[in-house]
Design a protein around this motif. Structure first.
Motif, PDB file in Angstrom:
ATOM      1  N   GLY A   1      46.913  42.410  19.583  1.00 52.79           N
ATOM      2  CA  GLY A   1      47.243  41.081  19.085  1.00 52.79           C
ATOM      3  C   GLY A   1      47.841  41.094  17.695  1.00 52.79           C
ATOM      4  O   GLY A   1      47.698  40.133  16.944  1.00 52.79           O
ATOM      5  N   CYS A   2      48.548  42.163  17.349  1.00 54.19           N
ATOM      6  CA  CYS A   2      49.124  42.262  16.007  1.00 54.19           C
ATOM      7  C   CYS A   2      50.275  41.261  15.844  1.00 54.19           C
ATOM      8  O   CYS A   2      51.255  41.303  16.581  1.00 54.19           O
ATOM      9  CB  CYS A   2      49.634  43.671  15.735  1.00 54.19           C
ATOM     10  SG  CYS A   2      50.296  43.841  14.066  1.00 54.19           S
ATOM     11  N   PRO A   3      50.177  40.365  14.858  1.00 52.76           N
ATOM     12  CA  PRO A   3      51.228  39.383  14.639  1.00 52.76           C
ATOM     13  C   PRO A   3      52.353  39.898  13.732  1.00 52.76           C
ATOM     14  O   PRO A   3      53.340  39.198  13.533  1.00 52.76           O
ATOM     15  CB  PRO A   3      50.482  38.240  13.953  1.00 52.76           C
ATOM     16  CG  PRO A   3      49.413  38.925  13.165  1.00 52.76           C
ATOM     17  CD  PRO A   3      49.004  40.119  14.008  1.00 52.76           C
TER      18      PRO A   3
ATOM     19  N   MET B   1      42.044  49.572  13.241  1.00 49.15           N
ATOM     20  CA  MET B   1      43.489  49.749  13.141  1.00 49.15           C
ATOM     21  C   MET B   1      44.139  48.463  13.622  1.00 49.15           C
ATOM     22  O   MET B   1      44.401  48.275  14.812  1.00 49.15           O
ATOM     23  CB  MET B   1      43.944  50.957  13.974  1.00 49.15           C
ATOM     24  CG  MET B   1      43.103  52.227  13.743  1.00 49.15           C
ATOM     25  SD  MET B   1      42.866  52.654  12.016  1.00 49.15           S
ATOM     26  CE  MET B   1      44.502  53.211  11.643  1.00 49.15           C
ATOM     27  N   GLY B   2      44.340  47.545  12.707  1.00 52.94           N
ATOM     28  CA  GLY B   2      44.875  46.232  13.038  1.00 52.94           C
ATOM     29  C   GLY B   2      43.787  45.175  12.898  1.00 52.94           C
ATOM     30  O   GLY B   2      42.763  45.377  12.257  1.00 52.94           O
TER      31      GLY B   2
ATOM     32  N   THR C   1      45.608  47.241   7.625  1.00 47.22           N
ATOM     33  CA  THR C   1      46.290  45.978   7.854  1.00 47.22           C
ATOM     34  C   THR C   1      47.782  46.165   7.589  1.00 47.22           C
ATOM     35  O   THR C   1      48.158  46.806   6.609  1.00 47.22           O
ATOM     36  CB  THR C   1      45.722  44.841   6.968  1.00 47.22           C
ATOM     37  OG1 THR C   1      46.565  43.685   7.102  1.00 47.22           O
ATOM     38  CG2 THR C   1      45.654  45.211   5.499  1.00 47.22           C
ATOM     39  N   GLY C   2      48.594  45.614   8.449  1.00 41.22           N
ATOM     40  CA  GLY C   2      50.035  45.676   8.264  1.00 41.22           C
ATOM     41  C   GLY C   2      50.553  44.636   7.277  1.00 41.22           C
ATOM     42  O   GLY C   2      51.744  44.575   6.996  1.00 41.22           O
ATOM     43  N   ARG C   3      49.668  43.821   6.754  1.00 40.48           N
ATOM     44  CA  ARG C   3      50.062  42.818   5.756  1.00 40.48           C
ATOM     45  C   ARG C   3      50.316  43.499   4.413  1.00 40.48           C
ATOM     46  O   ARG C   3      49.860  44.608   4.170  1.00 40.48           O
ATOM     47  CB  ARG C   3      48.970  41.767   5.594  1.00 40.48           C
ATOM     48  CG  ARG C   3      48.616  41.037   6.863  1.00 40.48           C
ATOM     49  CD  ARG C   3      49.698  40.097   7.283  1.00 40.48           C
ATOM     50  NE  ARG C   3      49.219  39.259   8.387  1.00 40.48           N
ATOM     51  CZ  ARG C   3      49.987  38.508   9.098  1.00 40.48           C
ATOM     52  NH1 ARG C   3      51.280  38.445   8.859  1.00 40.48           N
ATOM     53  NH2 ARG C   3      49.500  37.789  10.076  1.00 40.48           N
TER      54      ARG C   3
ATOM     55  N   LYS D   1      43.786  50.202   3.906  1.00 44.74           N
ATOM     56  CA  LYS D   1      45.196  50.584   3.860  1.00 44.74           C
ATOM     57  C   LYS D   1      46.008  49.332   4.137  1.00 44.74           C
ATOM     58  O   LYS D   1      45.762  48.637   5.122  1.00 44.74           O
ATOM     59  CB  LYS D   1      45.498  51.652   4.910  1.00 44.74           C
ATOM     60  CG  LYS D   1      46.952  52.072   4.959  1.00 44.74           C
ATOM     61  CD  LYS D   1      47.151  53.115   6.062  1.00 44.74           C
ATOM     62  CE  LYS D   1      48.610  53.412   6.288  1.00 44.74           C
ATOM     63  NZ  LYS D   1      48.814  54.285   7.457  1.00 44.74           N
ATOM     64  N   VAL D   2      46.961  49.024   3.257  1.00 46.79           N
ATOM     65  CA  VAL D   2      47.783  47.825   3.417  1.00 46.79           C
ATOM     66  C   VAL D   2      49.263  48.202   3.473  1.00 46.79           C
ATOM     67  O   VAL D   2      49.672  49.222   2.921  1.00 46.79           O
ATOM     68  CB  VAL D   2      47.569  46.800   2.274  1.00 46.79           C
ATOM     69  CG1 VAL D   2      46.153  46.292   2.253  1.00 46.79           C
ATOM     70  CG2 VAL D   2      47.950  47.366   0.938  1.00 46.79           C
TER      71      VAL D   2
END
Length: 161
Positions: A26-28, A69-70, A98-100, A116-117
């Motif tokens: 569900g990664c946005p 992871m996410g 987080t991918g943010r 980790k960002v």
């Protein structure tokens, strides 16, 4: 509710840790060049506290850390699960990727040992590149966080990098 696709035992996501990496779906973020596009759709198994404890129990003799992871679609839920690990699985560290570009205000950072960002941007490279936009933070004994990103940079033989 968060969902997860799979798990793996990994050695490089968080430094000096053997990590149960839980791939949360569900990664946005949908980062260009993402190597985990299979995590974009919200599908998979429910990531309940019971499911999390079962996953930890299966790997308990091997792992030192649990890594989410996410979970960018619901950081408050990641925070709740991190609290569950802290309260019910003594001795395990907790990490979150987080991918943010910034750490969500919906989490209590003190529940995490590593955060980790940053989205993966192909032209800047991953954590192993000095050009990366990604950052890895480690919680210090006093509760502050230090940026340990440079620890991941690949050093060339014969240089002082």
């Amino acid at each position: 509710m968060l969902h997860y696709i799979n798990t793996d035992i990994v050695f490089q996501e968080f430094p000096d840790e053997v990590t149960l990496a839980i791939n949360v779906s569900g990664c946005p973020c949908h980062c260009p060049g993402c190597h985990s596009q299979f995590l974009w759709a919200d599908r998979g198994h429910d990531l309940t506290t019971e499911a999390l404890s079962a996953l930890i129990h299966e790997a308990k003799d091997t792992i030192t850390c649990v890594g989410f992871m996410g979970g960018d679609g619901d950081p408050a839920e990641v925070d709740r699960l991190a609290e569950h690990v802290r309260q019910n699985h003594e001795g395990l560290k907790v990490g979150w990727y987080t991918g943010r570009t910034a750490i969500s205000p919906l989490i209590d950072q003190q529940r995490f040992d590593y955060i980790k960002v940053g989205p993966y941007l192909r032209h800047l490279g991953a954590l192993d590149s000095p050009r990366t936009n990604q950052r890895m933070y480690r919680r210090c004994p006093d509760g502050s966080f230090e940026d340990i990103t440079s620890r991941f940079w690949k050093h060339q033989v014969g240089t002082n990098l």
